[in-house]
Design an enzyme around this catalytic site. Structure first.
Site, PDB file in Angstrom:
ATOM      1  N   GLU A   1       2.949  -5.554  -2.968  1.00  0.00           N
ATOM      2  CA  GLU A   1       1.990  -5.928  -2.327  1.00  0.00           C
ATOM      3  C   GLU A   1       0.910  -4.667  -2.995  1.00  0.00           C
ATOM      4  OE1 GLU A   1       1.367  -6.132   1.692  1.00  0.00           O
ATOM      5  OE2 GLU A   1       3.337  -7.433   2.057  1.00  0.00           O
TER       6      GLU A   1
ATOM      7  N   GLU B   1       8.287  -3.705   5.105  1.00  0.00           N
ATOM      8  CA  GLU B   1       7.236  -2.641   5.560  1.00  0.00           C
ATOM      9  C   GLU B   1       7.915  -2.088   6.808  1.00  0.00           C
ATOM     10  OE1 GLU B   1       2.972  -3.533   3.821  1.00  0.00           O
ATOM     11  OE2 GLU B   1       3.499  -3.825   6.063  1.00  0.00           O
TER      12      GLU B   1
END
Length: 476
Positions: free
Chosen positions: A376, A165
Site C-alpha cells: 500500500e 497492518e
C-alpha cells in the site's frame, strides 16, 4: 553531480491494492455472514460495507481495467466470513467460488495474485462466540481457515501475505476490532490480541511452506520512519524507544522469532505484557517470513515523553480538515509522538514524506536482509468529478511520482524490492472516512448514500499506465 539511478528490474511487479470489505460489497449475499468490520463501519452519515464498490458483482470489469492499466500484480484480501460464515466448520461454496473466479480471471490476464488472508475482518460469529482475537481460540480457527485457503490456491498463488497492518490493529484496537465494553479499560488486551495475531501469522507462514511449492509468505505491516523532533539527546532516545515499540516489536517476531527486549520490559513494567504459553516462541521461529510486505503512507516524529504521566492513544482525524487529529500517542517514561514541523500533511494530518519511504526501505533491509514488497502507498484526497466525467488528480500523481523515485533510489543502493502495489486500484470504503477520502486510480461513482458505482478513469490512471509501460522510466 546527478546520479544515474539503476532502472527497475525487468521482473519488477507493478500493481495496485484493495481489501475485501472495502470493495466487495455483498456483505450478506450468497452465504456470506457479517464480519466485525461490516458492523464497525456502520456509522451515521458514512457509507458502510454492504455495497462498498460492488466489486463482488463487477470483478470481471475491474480486472479488465487492471489489464488495460498494465498491472502485473494485484494485492487483495480474502474475506474470512465469505468463505467460512461462522468462522469455522464447512466452507461456503459460493464464497470459495468467487475467489476461484477472481484468481483465475487475474491469471488469465497476466496479473499475479497476491492475496492477504486477514484484513481486519474477523467473522462476527467468532466475536460473539469468544470475543474474537482476544481469545486464544481465534488462532485455531484462523489456522483452519488459512489451511483451507492456502491448500485451495497452492497451485495458483506464489506470494502470500498473512495479517494486514498488525501494528495498526494494536494502535487502533477499537476501530479495527469489535471490543466488548468490559475490556475497554484494560490496555493489556491489545497486546494479548497482538500475541494471538503473531501466532496466527506464524501458523500461516508454516502452512505456506508446507503446502505451496516455491511459495513465499510474509506479513503486510504498516510501518514508517520515526524521526527525533530535535537533536536533544532526550528526544533522540525517545525516537529510539518509539522505533522499538512501533516497529521492531513487530518485525523482530517475524524475522527473529522473538519480541524486542526493550518493548517487552516496558510492557511488563506497566502490566501490559501478553500472556505467553509454552511453545509460542518456538512457533514464532518455525513460522519464519520469506519477505516483508509493508504499507507506507507517512512518517512519524517523536520526542522524549518528558514528565508525562498519562498514557494517550494515537488519534484519528475524522473531519478531513488539517490540524483536527484527535491526539498523538504518549507512552510515559518512553516516548511521545508529535507532529513533524518539517513535513506538510494531507487533509487528514498524514505527513507527506516520500524521502521517508527510501529511509524505511533501507533501514528495514539493513536490519533483516529480506526482500520487501510495497502493498500500500497512496494519497487520500477529496476528488472532484467534472461535468464531462473527468478527475484531474495531479496532486496524487505528484505524490506517487515522488514515492516511486524514492523506491528507485533505495533499490539503487542495494535494497531488494519485489513489487509496488499502491493503494488503491479504485476508490473504496475508507475505514474512517467513507467515500469522502479517495485513493483510487479509478473513480467509483458513489457517495455516502450510494450511487451507480460506475467506473471512471482518473488522470492518475493514464499516468500510471505510462509508468508501467515504461517500467518506471517515464514518470513525467
Amino acid at each position: 553531480m546527478a546520479i544515474n539511478y539503476r532502472p527497475f528490474p525487468k521482473d519488477f511487479m507493478w500493481g495496485a491494492s484493495t481489501s475485501a470489505y472495502q470493495v466487495e460489497g455483498a456483505a450478506e449475499e450468497d452465504g456470506k455472514a457479517l464480519s466485525q468490520q461490516d458492523v464497525i463501519n456502520r456509522r451515521p452519515g458514512v457509507a458502510d460495507a454492504s455495497l462498498a464498490s460492488d466489486h463482488y458483482h463487477r470483478f470481471k470489469e475491474d480486472v479488465a481495467l487492471m489489464k488495460e492499466l498494465g498491472m502485473t500484480s494485484y494485492r487483495f484480501s480474502i474475506s474470512w466470513s465469505r468463505v467460512f460464515p461462522q468462522g469455522n466448520g464447512e466452507p461456503n461454496p459460493k464464497g470459495v467460488q468467487f475467489y476461484r473466479d477472481l484468481i483465475d480471471e487475474l491469471l488469465a490476464n497476466g496479473i499475479t495474485p497476491i492475496p492477504t488472508l486477514y484484513h481486519y475482518d474477523m467473522p462476527l460469529a467468532l466475536v460473539e462466540k469468544y470475543d474474537g482475537w482476544i481469545s486464544r481460540e481465534s488462532v485455531k480457527d484462523f489456522a483452519h481457515y488459512a489451511r483451507f485457503i492456502i491448500n485451495e490456491f497452492k497451485d495458483k498463488v506464489k506470494y502470500w501475505t498473512t495479517i494486514n497492518e498488525q501494528s495498526i490493529i494494536v494502535q487502533f484496537w477499537t476501530q479495527k476490532c469489535l471490543i466488548p465494553e468490559k475490556y475497554l479499560d484494560d490496555p493489556q488486551i491489545r497486546y494479548q490480541i497482538n500475541h494471538h495475531l503473531n501466532l496466527a501469522h506464524a501458523t500461516a507462514c508454516k502452512l505456506v511452506h508446507e503446502l505451496v511449492p516455491g511459495g513465499m509468505v510474509g506479513a503486510a505491516i504498516n510501518t514508517a520512519p520515526i524521526y527525533a523532533l530535535t537533536s536533544k539527546p532526550e528526544d533522540a532516545l525517545g525516537m529510539l524507544n518509539a522505533v522499538d515499540f512501533r516497529t521492531l516489536f513487530y518485525l523482530d517476531v517475524y524475522f527473529k522469532g522473538e519480541y524486542s527486549k526493550a518493548s517487552m520490559i516496558y510492557l511488563e513494567e506497566h502490566n501490559m505484557a501478553p500472556v505467553i504459553e509454552e511453545g509460542d516462541l518456538d512457533l514464532f521461529k518455525e513460522g519464519y517470513s520469506d519477505f516483508l510486505a509493508f504499507n507506507y503512507y507517512s512518517s512519524d516524529c517523536a520526542r522524549s515523553a518528558g514528565d508525562a504521566t498519562e498514557r494517550t492513544e494515537q488519534g484519528v482525524n475524522w473531519t478531513g480538515k488539517k490540524g483536527e487529529i484527535e491526539s498523538y500517542e504518549t507512552e510515559p517514561d518512553f516516548f511521545q509522538i508529535v507532529r513533524n514541523p518539517a513535513c506538510d500533511t494531507t487533509d487528514w494530518d498524514w505527513a507527506i514524506d516520500p524521502v521517508g519511504l527510501e529511509f524505511i526501505l533501507r533501514d528495514i533491509y539493513a536490519r533483516y536482509g529480506k526482500p520487501l514488497m510495497i502493498t500500500e502507498n497512496g494519497m487520500g484526497a477529496y476528488d472532484t468529478l467534472t461535468d464531462d466525467k473527468k478527475v484531474h488528480d495531479s496532486y496524487r500523481i505528484d505524490y506517487l511520482r515522488a514515492h516511486i523515485q524514492a523506491i528507485q533510489r533505495a533499490m539503487h543502493y542495494g535494497v531488494e524490492v519485489l513489487a509496488y502495489n499502491p493503494w488503491s486500484f479504485m476508490d473504496l470504503l475508507s475505514t474512517s472516512n467513507g467515500y469522502k477520502k479517495r485513493y483510487g486510480f479509478v473513480y467509483v461513482d458513489r457517495d455516502e448514500e450510494g450511487g451507480s458505482c460506475e467506473r471512471i478513469k482518473k488522470d492518475s490512471y493514464y499516468w500510471y499506465q505510462k509508468v508501467i509501460a515504461t517500467n518506471g522510466a517515464d514518470l513525467d
